[in-house]
Design an enzyme around this catalytic site. Structure first.
Site, mmCIF file in Angstrom:
data_model
loop_
_atom_site.group_PDB
_atom_site.id
_atom_site.type_symbol
_atom_site.label_atom_id
_atom_site.label_comp_id
_atom_site.label_asym_id
_atom_site.label_seq_id
_atom_site.Cartn_x
_atom_site.Cartn_y
_atom_site.Cartn_z
ATOM 1 N N TYR A 67 -5.135 16.154 -8.892
ATOM 2 C CA TYR A 67 -4.414 15.114 -9.780
ATOM 3 C C TYR A 67 -3.594 15.835 -10.497
ATOM 4 C CZ TYR A 67 -4.103 11.449 -13.197
ATOM 5 O OH TYR A 67 -3.635 10.490 -14.049
ATOM 6 N N ASP A 126 0.948 -1.216 0.024
ATOM 7 C CA ASP A 126 -0.032 0.160 0.023
ATOM 8 C C ASP A 126 0.935 1.264 0.032
ATOM 9 O OD1 ASP A 126 -1.595 2.111 0.369
ATOM 10 O OD2 ASP A 126 -2.770 1.371 2.093
ATOM 11 N N ALA A 181 -1.823 18.860 -10.053
ATOM 12 C CA ALA A 181 -0.697 19.290 -9.203
ATOM 13 C C ALA A 181 0.193 18.080 -8.938
ATOM 14 C CB ALA A 181 -1.291 19.804 -8.099
HETATM 15 N N1 LIG Z 1 -6.482 5.913 -17.273
HETATM 16 C C1 LIG Z 1 -6.148 7.198 -17.600
HETATM 17 O O1 LIG Z 1 -6.906 7.942 -18.463
HETATM 18 C C2 LIG Z 1 -4.628 7.602 -17.382
HETATM 19 C C3 LIG Z 1 -4.099 8.932 -18.003
HETATM 20 C C4 LIG Z 1 -3.042 9.448 -17.859
HETATM 21 C C5 LIG Z 1 -2.100 8.973 -16.809
HETATM 22 N N2 LIG Z 1 -2.660 7.674 -16.067
HETATM 23 C C6 LIG Z 1 -1.668 6.941 -14.794
HETATM 24 O O2 LIG Z 1 -1.480 5.875 -15.399
HETATM 25 C C7 LIG Z 1 -1.339 5.046 -14.013
HETATM 26 C C8 LIG Z 1 -2.034 3.808 -14.064
HETATM 27 O O3 LIG Z 1 -3.555 4.184 -14.005
HETATM 28 P P1 LIG Z 1 -4.879 3.277 -14.631
HETATM 29 O O4 LIG Z 1 -5.607 4.044 -15.579
HETATM 30 O O5 LIG Z 1 -4.091 1.949 -14.914
HETATM 31 O O6 LIG Z 1 -5.591 3.438 -13.204
HETATM 32 P P2 LIG Z 1 -6.154 2.088 -12.496
HETATM 33 O O7 LIG Z 1 -6.639 1.106 -13.339
HETATM 34 O O8 LIG Z 1 -7.144 2.572 -11.571
HETATM 35 O O9 LIG Z 1 -5.068 1.450 -11.682
HETATM 36 C C9 LIG Z 1 -4.323 2.138 -10.883
HETATM 37 C C10 LIG Z 1 -3.450 1.226 -10.188
HETATM 38 O O10 LIG Z 1 -2.611 1.852 -8.866
HETATM 39 C C11 LIG Z 1 -2.702 1.280 -7.764
HETATM 40 N N3 LIG Z 1 -2.724 2.058 -6.626
HETATM 41 C C12 LIG Z 1 -3.593 2.980 -6.210
HETATM 42 N N4 LIG Z 1 -3.361 3.267 -5.123
HETATM 43 C C13 LIG Z 1 -2.601 2.586 -4.612
HETATM 44 C C14 LIG Z 1 -2.138 2.623 -3.271
HETATM 45 N N5 LIG Z 1 -2.298 3.471 -2.073
HETATM 46 N N6 LIG Z 1 -1.107 1.774 -2.992
HETATM 47 C C15 LIG Z 1 -0.850 0.818 -3.961
HETATM 48 N N7 LIG Z 1 -1.097 0.893 -5.216
HETATM 49 C C16 LIG Z 1 -2.084 1.794 -5.524
HETATM 50 C C17 LIG Z 1 -3.798 0.220 -7.850
HETATM 51 O O11 LIG Z 1 -3.756 -0.776 -6.993
HETATM 52 P P3 LIG Z 1 -4.986 -1.684 -6.478
HETATM 53 O O12 LIG Z 1 -6.049 -1.818 -7.600
HETATM 54 O O13 LIG Z 1 -4.341 -2.966 -6.185
HETATM 55 O O14 LIG Z 1 -5.446 -0.881 -5.157
HETATM 56 C C18 LIG Z 1 -3.717 -0.009 -9.366
HETATM 57 O O15 LIG Z 1 -2.810 -1.085 -9.779
HETATM 58 C C19 LIG Z 1 -1.687 6.027 -12.794
HETATM 59 O O16 LIG Z 1 -0.436 6.706 -12.612
HETATM 60 C C20 LIG Z 1 -2.323 7.219 -13.519
HETATM 61 O O17 LIG Z 1 -2.220 8.606 -13.041
HETATM 62 C C21 LIG Z 1 -4.152 7.111 -16.476
#
Ligand SMILES: NC(=O)c1ccc[n+]([C@@H]2O[C@H](COP(=O)([O-])OP(=O)(O)OC[C@H]3O[C@@H](n4cnc5c(N)ncnc54)[C@H](OP(=O)(O)O)[C@@H]3O)[C@@H](O)[C@H]2O)c1
Length: 272
Positions: free
Chosen positions: A153, A62, A155
């Site tokens: 977000y 976490d 920021a």
């Molecule tokens: N989707 C978009 O549109 C988008 C666009 C630009 C950038 N991003 C970036 O891409 C990255 C991945 O995002 P995603 O779209 O794949 O989102 P997602 O499907 O919601 O996945 C988020 C991941 O981060 C993990 N996570 C969140 N809080 C956590 C914590 N406190 N401790 C440990 N792990 C944590 C989650 O783990 P658990 O599920 O196991 O809790 C999950 O594996 C992020 O950094 C996001 O900001 C996404």
């Protein structure tokens, strides 16, 4: 660097982009240390990858606490020094700033900025010793172009971009490279709820996680400093740097539309 036979520590592996990255890295012959909070999802992913012949270890963590990041570094180093560290874990908050709980803002900074900083700090002495490797930070286009309703977000992603840029300069000549990645809207659970509804209504371009992952893996194999997704988005980033007042005006209509679509505009679809 080549992904074949390299050891990769990947945070956020249980999420949409992280899952796709794990599959992509495994397909390119990497050994994986996958991390996240959801142990059931990590177990399913590791079983799938192992069935395809990949070597996978699961390191649940976490990252919303300093101890979580330190413990993950310790666990990762107990099996050797990773060649590649991909910081993909991240949370999001959406809505008018005054409607976002204070505690959610603190947690977001911890997960999106402080955790990658502490994890990197803890791994660096070992990485420096082996004098090679790459650190990848998954930021966002919102890390260069701040968006209304996404103040916290945006920021955190601005901060992460600054961190990656400084670190790249600090590590110059050390053999350790740094890549900053700025995806645009990608179809994952991060956007569940209001952001997905708004993207739909505004006909925003939506990337698939697998395509994003393939591009990130290519960038790693080519030792790229940064990856920005979307031609129009890249133009907007440049425009914003030189003429922010123009972008203020350009976003006015979109902001108004978002207010109409989501009058409450205070949902918190996915928390760190
Ligand atoms: N989707 C978009 O549109 C988008 C666009 C630009 C950038 N991003 C970036 O891409 C990255 C991945 O995002 P995603 O779209 O794949 O989102 P997602 O499907 O919601 O996945 C988020 C991941 O981060 C993990 N996570 C969140 N809080 C956590 C914590 N406190 N401790 C440990 N792990 C944590 C989650 O783990 P658990 O599920 O196991 O809790 C999950 O594996 C992020 O950094 C996001 O900001 C996404």
């Amino acid at each position: 660097m080549k992904l074949q036979s390299s050891t990769v520590l990947l945070t956020g592996a249980s999420g949409g982009i992280g899952n796709a990255l794990a599959r992509e890295f495994a397909a390119r012959g990497a050994r994986l240390l996958i991390s996240g909070r959801d142990t059931a999802k990590l177990a399913t992913l590791s079983a799938e990858l192992r069935s395809r012949g990949a070597e996978v270890s699961v390191l649940p963590a976490d990252l919303s606490t300093a101890e979580g990041a330190e413990r993950l570094a310790h666990a990762a180093l107990s099996g050797g020094v990773p060649d590649l560290v991909v910081h993909c874990a991240g949370g999001m908050s959406f809505g008018r700033l005054d409607a976002v709980p204070a505690e959610a803002i603190t947690r977001l900074w911890q997960t999106n900025v402080i955790a990658p900083s502490l994890l990197t700090r803890a791994l660096l002495p070992a990485l420096r010793k082996q004098a090679r490797g790459r650190l990848v930070f998954v930021g966002s286009i919102f890390g260069s172009l701040a968006f209304p309703m996404y103040a916290s977000y945006s920021a955190t992603k601005f901060a992460l971009r600054g961190f990656a840029e400084a670190l790249r300069r600090e590590l110059d000549g050390s053999g350790i490279g740094v890549t900053y990645v700025a995806p645009r809207y990608t179809r994952t659970a991060l956007n569940d709820g209001a952001p997905a509804r708004i993207a739909q209504a505004l006909a925003m371009h939506q990337d698939e996680p697998a395509a994003v992952a393939a591009r990130i893996a290519d960038a790693i194999e080519r030792d790229r400093r940064e990856v920005y997704f979307g031609f129009a988005e890249r133009i907007f980033v440049k425009l914003n740097a030189w003429f922010p007042w123009l972008v203020d005006r350009g976003l006015r209509a979109q902001t108004q539309r978002m207010r109409e679509l989501e009058p409450a505009a205070a949902g918190l679809p996915r928390q760190a």
